[in-house]
Enzyme design. Structure first.
Site, short mmCIF file in Angstrom:
data_model
loop_
_atom_site.label_atom_id
_atom_site.label_comp_id
_atom_site.label_asym_id
_atom_site.label_seq_id
_atom_site.Cartn_x
_atom_site.Cartn_y
_atom_site.Cartn_z
CG ASP A 33 29.27 30.08 10.61
OD1 ASP A 33 29.83 29.70 11.64
OD2 ASP A 33 29.50 29.59 9.48
NE ARG B 137 31.80 27.46 15.40
CZ ARG B 137 31.28 27.37 14.18
NH1 ARG B 137 31.04 28.46 13.47
NH2 ARG B 137 30.96 26.19 13.67
#
Length: 311
Positions: A137, A187
């Protein structure tokens, strides 16, 4: 930045408010909407339900900004446990994990990056044995360079490690170009952190425009883009772009948050798109919840109704 969003993100840093909200019984209704539960069993239960509905899943064991080495080690243990459970349940082909490097020791002083890398590598090794993948992330802009260095090093052994880029950061369009190589899993999200104007776009329109440009760069590349957005304008732009280019739907995916726009998740699945639902779980839900509330006024209204006892 919207004043309400700024206030909520400031609240995310308040230990006093955290204690007050956590002690309010109606808060459970809000947490249950956005968080799968506190245990590995809770995470697997929700993952199974989503997979049965045609979705893929990314599990996130909640935790961030760790300043204790033992706590970082416990995060690794939690990921080992959930990955082994995913494999045992036969879900490894549809369920991966997402990790925050700040939960793995990135902030532990001068050697924090090396500690985070070692812990992330341990998680990647377990994921490889389980037959699934890991996505690292993004967090606030001060960690971006460190995080991308760790991702690059992890990819030397596990090229499937996913990177996350935030469209609100001015640097991200260039980062997309760098990371759009063959097989690269990226992402792209808007970003959920309060960032200074010197490094970030600050209006909804400018962030949306940046997302569209970054998405175009990723789609023109040879990687595997993962578009994490609930914005109906961007979803329409992306689905139109995928159709216009004739790109195989299996070479990209949409990612949506657990508890947010479930009807849209089903619609995209029905249209033949890969949809991955980001499912957080664990006891450290407060910071995550505050960022979700900051993203959409409708989420704030839901939260206030729950606190008032109106489910």
């Amino acid at each position: 930045m919207n004043p309400l969003r700024s206030a909520i993100l400031a609240a995310a840093r308040s230990d006093r408010l955290r204690s007050t909200i956590a002690a309010a019984p109606p808060t459970r209704a809000v947490v249950d909407r956005f968080v799968a539960g506190e245990t590995t069993a809770d995470a697997l239960r929700v993952a199974r339900t989503l997979v049965d509905a045609g979705c893929a899943v990314s599990l996130d064991h909640l935790g961030e900004d760790v300043t204790d080495a033992a706590e970082a080690g416990r995060a690794v243990d939690a990921y080992r446990e959930v990955l082994e459970a995913v494999a045992a349940a036969g879900l490894a082909d549809r369920v991966e994990v997402s990790v925050k490097l700040s939960a793995l020791g990135q902030g532990l002083g001068a050697g924090g990056e090396a500690v985070a890398y070692e812990h992330a590598a341990a998680i990647c090794a377990v994921a490889a044995d389980a037959g699934t993948t890991v996505t690292v992330d993004a967090e606030d802009h001060t960690t971006t360079d460190s995080t991308l260095r760790v991702v690059a090093k992890l990819r030397e052994t596990w090229p499937w490690v996913g990177a996350v880029l935030q469209a609100q950061l001015r640097r991200t369009e260039a980062d997309c170009g760098t990371l759009a190589g063959p097989g690269s899993r990226v992402r792209l999200c808007k970003g959920a952190y309060a960032e200074p104007e010197s490094v970030a776009y600050r209006t909804a329109d400018s962030v949306r425009a940046s997302f569209a440009r970054c998405a175009g760069t990723l789609l023109d590349g040879a990687g595997y883009p993962m578009f994490a957005t609930h914005d109906p304008v961007l979803v329409r732009v992306l689905t139109d772009r995928l159709r216009a280019t004739g790109r195989d739907p299996a070479t990209a995916e949409f990612q949506l948050l657990y508890g947010v726009r479930p009807d849209e998740q089903r619609r995209l699945v029905d249209e033949g798109h890969t949809v991955r639902v980001y499912v957080p779980y664990g006891t450290q839900w407060y910071g995550y919840l505050m960022r979700r509330l900051a993203e959409r006024p409708a989420n704030v209204a839901f939260f206030l109704r729950a606190l008032a006892g109106r489910r």
